[in-house]
Motif scaffolding. Structure first.
Motif, mmCIF file in Angstrom:
data_model
loop_
_atom_site.group_PDB
_atom_site.id
_atom_site.type_symbol
_atom_site.label_atom_id
_atom_site.label_comp_id
_atom_site.label_asym_id
_atom_site.label_seq_id
_atom_site.Cartn_x
_atom_site.Cartn_y
_atom_site.Cartn_z
ATOM 1 N N THR A 120 13.660 10.709 -3.007
ATOM 2 C CA THR A 120 13.956 11.529 -4.181
ATOM 3 C C THR A 120 12.824 11.426 -5.195
ATOM 4 O OG1 THR A 120 15.239 9.723 -5.150
ATOM 5 C CG2 THR A 120 16.453 11.377 -3.885
ATOM 6 N N VAL A 121 12.306 10.232 -5.383
ATOM 7 C CA VAL A 121 11.111 9.965 -6.192
ATOM 8 C C VAL A 121 10.348 8.895 -5.439
ATOM 9 C CG1 VAL A 121 10.213 9.030 -8.358
ATOM 10 C CG2 VAL A 121 12.254 10.465 -8.403
ATOM 11 N N LYS A 122 9.059 9.087 -5.246
ATOM 12 C CA LYS A 122 8.231 8.053 -4.626
ATOM 13 C C LYS A 122 6.959 7.934 -5.442
ATOM 14 C CE LYS A 122 6.059 11.005 -1.163
ATOM 15 N NZ LYS A 122 5.729 11.173 0.235
ATOM 16 N N VAL A 123 6.677 6.716 -5.838
ATOM 17 C CA VAL A 123 5.598 6.487 -6.783
ATOM 18 C C VAL A 123 4.808 5.256 -6.365
ATOM 19 C CG1 VAL A 123 5.039 6.205 -9.222
ATOM 20 C CG2 VAL A 123 7.141 7.370 -8.587
ATOM 21 N N PHE A 124 3.495 5.313 -6.548
ATOM 22 C CA PHE A 124 2.643 4.165 -6.254
ATOM 23 C C PHE A 124 1.811 3.831 -7.480
ATOM 24 C CE2 PHE A 124 -0.637 1.541 -4.565
ATOM 25 C CZ PHE A 124 -0.028 0.873 -3.521
ATOM 26 N N TYR A 125 1.755 2.554 -7.806
ATOM 27 C CA TYR A 125 0.962 2.053 -8.926
ATOM 28 C C TYR A 125 -0.042 1.057 -8.375
ATOM 29 C CZ TYR A 125 4.980 3.795 -11.514
ATOM 30 O OH TYR A 125 5.992 4.582 -12.003
ATOM 31 N N THR A 126 -1.321 1.264 -8.688
ATOM 32 C CA THR A 126 -2.351 0.322 -8.277
ATOM 33 C C THR A 126 -2.670 -0.602 -9.440
ATOM 34 O OG1 THR A 126 -3.311 1.872 -6.703
ATOM 35 C CG2 THR A 126 -4.719 0.072 -7.431
ATOM 36 N N PHE A 127 -2.652 -1.881 -9.157
ATOM 37 C CA PHE A 127 -3.007 -2.894 -10.141
ATOM 38 C C PHE A 127 -4.424 -3.382 -9.818
ATOM 39 C CE2 PHE A 127 1.446 -2.544 -10.525
ATOM 40 C CZ PHE A 127 1.769 -2.967 -11.801
ATOM 41 N N ASP A 128 -5.278 -3.393 -10.826
ATOM 42 C CA ASP A 128 -6.687 -3.727 -10.610
ATOM 43 C C ASP A 128 -7.039 -5.176 -10.915
ATOM 44 O OD1 ASP A 128 -7.314 -1.065 -9.900
ATOM 45 O OD2 ASP A 128 -7.444 -0.512 -12.010
ATOM 46 N N HIS A 129 -6.104 -5.930 -11.483
ATOM 47 C CA HIS A 129 -6.449 -7.284 -11.924
ATOM 48 C C HIS A 129 -5.455 -8.338 -11.461
ATOM 49 C CE1 HIS A 129 -9.410 -5.290 -14.380
ATOM 50 N NE2 HIS A 129 -8.445 -4.519 -14.872
ATOM 51 N N SER A 130 -4.695 -8.059 -10.411
ATOM 52 C CA SER A 130 -3.722 -9.044 -9.935
ATOM 53 C C SER A 130 -3.735 -9.086 -8.413
ATOM 54 C CB SER A 130 -2.320 -8.720 -10.456
ATOM 55 O OG SER A 130 -1.929 -7.423 -10.091
ATOM 56 N N THR A 131 -3.018 -10.062 -7.881
ATOM 57 C CA THR A 131 -2.902 -10.189 -6.431
ATOM 58 C C THR A 131 -1.484 -9.785 -6.040
ATOM 59 O OG1 THR A 131 -2.420 -12.552 -6.619
ATOM 60 C CG2 THR A 131 -4.703 -11.950 -6.239
ATOM 61 N N HIS A 132 -0.639 -10.737 -5.682
ATOM 62 C CA HIS A 132 0.717 -10.445 -5.218
ATOM 63 C C HIS A 132 1.747 -10.453 -6.347
ATOM 64 C CE1 HIS A 132 3.835 -10.106 -2.192
ATOM 65 N NE2 HIS A 132 4.434 -11.191 -2.637
ATOM 66 N N ARG A 133 1.451 -11.132 -7.405
ATOM 67 C CA ARG A 133 2.412 -11.292 -8.496
ATOM 68 C C ARG A 133 1.987 -10.496 -9.718
ATOM 69 N NH1 ARG A 133 5.014 -16.706 -7.918
ATOM 70 N NH2 ARG A 133 6.047 -16.471 -5.925
ATOM 71 N N HIS A 134 2.116 -9.202 -9.630
ATOM 72 C CA HIS A 134 1.691 -8.306 -10.701
ATOM 73 C C HIS A 134 2.391 -8.637 -12.015
ATOM 74 C CE1 HIS A 134 0.397 -6.279 -7.123
ATOM 75 N NE2 HIS A 134 1.643 -6.001 -6.783
ATOM 76 N N ILE A 135 3.650 -8.995 -11.919
ATOM 77 C CA ILE A 135 4.440 -9.241 -13.130
ATOM 78 C C ILE A 135 3.897 -10.424 -13.941
ATOM 79 C CG2 ILE A 135 6.162 -10.731 -12.036
ATOM 80 C CD1 ILE A 135 8.263 -9.174 -13.757
ATOM 81 N N PHE A 136 3.228 -11.374 -13.280
ATOM 82 C CA PHE A 136 2.668 -12.523 -13.988
ATOM 83 C C PHE A 136 1.218 -12.301 -14.405
ATOM 84 C CE2 PHE A 136 5.961 -14.543 -11.274
ATOM 85 C CZ PHE A 136 6.782 -14.963 -12.298
ATOM 86 N N GLU A 137 0.474 -11.534 -13.628
ATOM 87 C CA GLU A 137 -0.938 -11.356 -13.936
ATOM 88 C C GLU A 137 -1.227 -10.121 -14.788
ATOM 89 O OE1 GLU A 137 -3.745 -13.335 -10.906
ATOM 90 O OE2 GLU A 137 -2.396 -12.086 -9.709
ATOM 91 N N GLU A 138 -0.381 -9.122 -14.705
ATOM 92 C CA GLU A 138 -0.527 -7.923 -15.532
ATOM 93 C C GLU A 138 0.832 -7.549 -16.131
ATOM 94 O OE1 GLU A 138 -3.353 -4.822 -14.108
ATOM 95 O OE2 GLU A 138 -3.303 -5.984 -12.237
#
Length: 159
Positions: A120-138
């Motif tokens: 229904t909605v499909k979205v991709f976000y690329t993080f440029d400054h983190s590894t696996h734990r985006h929530i902690f690094e960005e």
């Protein structure tokens, strides 16, 4: 139908020496859970215990589940499925977070799946400054995505 859980990780032809050294090598190279996380105890275990979002019982269950899973009780299932053929369509909004430094989950495979997935909605976000734990690094970017996109079923901040 849920897959059958096995007591021991299924490794098939993957050498145990590789499996034991993989996590340490990834952390030493800065491509594990977080950049500059060289100790699972200090970089993962202690912060999870200090997190205010979970009560003590939830923290215990989370750590017990992680400890009891080893590499993963679903190791074989994680390595072998082709999600494009196994799950081609979802009737829910789907949001993917990927990173150029992510070596736990391939950003290339994630993006390939998103292109072919029907949702229904499909979205991709690329993080440029983190590894696996985006929530902690960005954390600010994750928060902004949640407040501006996920909360409203939008994709304004996507790639």
């Amino acid at each position: 139908m849920q897959p059958k859980l096995e007591k021991e990780p299924v490794t098939d032809s993957i050498p145990n020496a590789y499996l034991k050294s993989r996590i340490k090598a990834m952390h030493n190279l800065g491509i594990g859970k977080k950049h500059n996380m060289h100790s699972v105890f200090n970089g993962n275990f202690l912060p999870s215990l200090m997190h205010k979002g979970y009560n003590l019982q939830e923290k215990y269950k989370m750590r017990a589940g992680k400890f009891n899973s080893g590499i993963s009780t679903l190791w074989k299932e994680m390595l072998t499925p082709n999600l494009i053929t196994k799950i081609p369509k979802l009737e829910i909004p789907v949001y993917f977070f990927g990173s150029i430094y992510e070596y736990t989950v391939s950003i290339i495979l994630q993006k390939e799946y998103v292109k072919k997935l029907q949702a229904t909605v499909k979205v991709f976000y690329t993080f440029d400054h983190s590894t696996h734990r985006h929530i902690f690094e960005e954390p600010e970017k994750v928060k902004e995505i949640m407040l501006k996109d996920l909360l409203y079923g939008s994709n304004a901040m996507s790639d």
